[in-house]
Write an enzyme that holds these catalytic residues in place. Structure first.
Site, PDB file in Angstrom:
ATOM      1  N   GLU A  13      39.652  22.591  64.675  1.00 12.84           N
ATOM      2  CA  GLU A  13      38.198  22.435  64.563  1.00 12.84           C
ATOM      3  C   GLU A  13      37.899  20.973  64.241  1.00 12.84           C
ATOM      4  O   GLU A  13      37.751  20.586  63.089  1.00 12.84           O
ATOM      5  CB  GLU A  13      37.659  23.389  63.503  1.00 12.84           C
ATOM      6  CG  GLU A  13      37.951  24.857  63.848  1.00 12.84           C
ATOM      7  CD  GLU A  13      37.468  25.831  62.793  1.00 12.84           C
ATOM      8  OE1 GLU A  13      36.865  25.386  61.794  1.00 12.84           O
ATOM      9  OE2 GLU A  13      37.699  27.041  62.962  1.00 12.84           O
ATOM     10  N   HIS A  64      40.801  24.584  59.344  1.00 14.13           N
ATOM     11  CA  HIS A  64      41.508  24.993  60.563  1.00 14.13           C
ATOM     12  C   HIS A  64      41.729  23.745  61.415  1.00 14.13           C
ATOM     13  O   HIS A  64      40.782  23.017  61.716  1.00 14.13           O
ATOM     14  CB  HIS A  64      40.704  26.042  61.329  1.00 14.13           C
ATOM     15  CG  HIS A  64      40.510  27.314  60.580  1.00 14.13           C
ATOM     16  ND1 HIS A  64      39.274  27.908  60.402  1.00 14.13           N
ATOM     17  CD2 HIS A  64      41.402  28.112  59.945  1.00 14.13           C
ATOM     18  CE1 HIS A  64      39.412  29.019  59.702  1.00 14.13           C
ATOM     19  NE2 HIS A  64      40.691  29.165  59.413  1.00 14.13           N
ATOM     20  N   GLU A 107      29.021  26.410  60.676  1.00 12.82           N
ATOM     21  CA  GLU A 107      29.715  26.591  61.956  1.00 12.82           C
ATOM     22  C   GLU A 107      28.956  25.801  63.013  1.00 12.82           C
ATOM     23  O   GLU A 107      27.804  26.109  63.331  1.00 12.82           O
ATOM     24  CB  GLU A 107      29.781  28.075  62.319  1.00 12.82           C
ATOM     25  CG  GLU A 107      30.503  28.940  61.290  1.00 12.82           C
ATOM     26  CD  GLU A 107      32.022  28.820  61.375  1.00 12.82           C
ATOM     27  OE1 GLU A 107      32.514  28.248  62.375  1.00 12.82           O
ATOM     28  OE2 GLU A 107      32.715  29.295  60.455  1.00 12.82           O
ATOM     29  N   HIS A 147      32.893  23.683  59.902  1.00 12.05           N
ATOM     30  CA  HIS A 147      33.795  24.374  60.829  1.00 12.05           C
ATOM     31  C   HIS A 147      33.237  24.322  62.242  1.00 12.05           C
ATOM     32  O   HIS A 147      32.085  23.940  62.471  1.00 12.05           O
ATOM     33  CB  HIS A 147      33.935  25.855  60.439  1.00 12.05           C
ATOM     34  CG  HIS A 147      34.724  26.101  59.203  1.00 12.05           C
ATOM     35  ND1 HIS A 147      36.045  26.512  59.221  1.00 12.05           N
ATOM     36  CD2 HIS A 147      34.382  26.021  57.895  1.00 12.05           C
ATOM     37  CE1 HIS A 147      36.481  26.662  57.982  1.00 12.05           C
ATOM     38  NE2 HIS A 147      35.488  26.366  57.153  1.00 12.05           N
TER      39      HIS A 147
END
Length: 322
Positions: free
Chosen positions: A56, A53, A210, A147
């Protein structure tokens, strides 16, 4: 090769596309694709990816620092590594994706999307992983996909692991804890993520890490991820990581909230954090005459997003494991 990120963001191909550095050989395989091979034989292969993405950016900056340490000789390499910056065009534009979410496309699912730069990139990344894993004889295969989350979280750093038929290896889960992950989320069904693809097709031990919240380039406070950076450095150089950490909490996915039409309503405001708890019977979402409620005593939400495109996931509901 000390400008991999800059070349990738500018869409520029380097004049020299392969060479030798301190203890390893490198090859530029295309924009956002760099292969590193130690001079000494190794039986471990690692996919290290970020930027699936484009908004990010913290993990991309972390990888850039790791590459600088490797190419300067201050960090030793003991794995075959494929470094992947997933969506270069979205990274350059500072947006999540240009057309469609690539992390729903892997495992051939890109064929179900309208053709775009993302579908072509998903196909390219699938082929890159196939070539990388088939060209070696690695006994150990890992994939760490870095991420950041759109929302804040009750757990600043957490991991999401794909559905897997075989038990997870304890040393892999232990490393995730040593990397500072406060929670691990275990999927129970297949999906179109990059990590599910590498796990299902190549048997890799895969996890999406994450790390904090999505911010533009140069606005990230990377010090809050020092423990993760240090664990990655230790992993690459073959050094044992610390065992003095609290084991991550464990959750499993019990349901998915999907938006099917413009009538969809998710009853969580913009301030709802990842891992917010909801009691049994709580109304979570409605769409026409369909109501989504909490069915377990307590469930925790992950990735709530009411504005996803129709047919996509608007959130996951989790159950805490003992």
């Amino acid at each position: 090769m000390d400008n991999f990120l800059a070349l990738t963001l500018s869409g520029t191909t380097p004049r020299v596309t392969q060479g030798k550095s301190a203890g390893f050989r490198w090859r530029w395989l295309g924009h956002g694709l760099l292969e590193l091979t130690p001079d000494a034989p190794v039986d471990r292969a690692l996919i290290l990816s970020a930027g699936i993405h484009g908004n990010e950016t913290a993990p991309v900056e972390m990888l850039d620092k790791l590459l600088s340490a490797l190419f300067s000789g201050s960090l030793t390499l003991t794995w075959r590594v494929l470094v992947v910056l997933g969506n270069p065009q979205a990274l350059a534009a500072g947006i999540r994706y240009c057309h469609s979410d690539m992390n729903r496309m892997f495992g051939g699912r890109w064929q179900s999307f309208a053709e775009s730069d993302e579908t072509r990139r998903a196909r390219e990344l699938e082929l890159s992983l196939e070539t990388f894993f088939s060209s070696g004889h690695a006994r150990v295969r890992w994939h760490l996909d870095l991420h950041t989350a759109i929302r804040g979280s009750h757990h600043l750093r957490f991991g999401v692991l794909p559905q897997r038929d075989r038990p997870w290896e304890t040393d892999f889960l232990a490393w995730l804890g040593a990397a500072g992950l406060e929670a691990l989320v275990f999927h129970q069904a297949p999906g179109g993520t990059f990590t599910h693809f590498s796990s299902e097709h190549f048997g890799a031990l895969s996890c999406a890490l994450e790390l904090g919240k999505a911010l533009p380039f140069r606005q990230n406070d990377l010090t809050q991820f020092n423990v993760t950076s240090q664990a990655l450095s230790a992993l690459l150089s073959g050094v044992e990581t610390s065992t003095s950490f609290s084991p991550p909490l464990r959750y499993r996915v019990v349901s998915q909230i999907t938006r099917h039409s413009d009538k969809f309503a998710l009853y969580m405001d913009a301030q709802t954090l990842n891992f917010t708890a909801f009691a049994k019977g709580t109304l979570l979402a409605e769409e026409g005459d369909k109501r989504v409620t909490v069915t377990h005593d307590v469930e925790y939400v992950l990735f709530p997003n009411p504005s996803v495109a129709c047919g996509l996931r608007a959130g996951l509901m989790l159950e805490r494991l003992p």
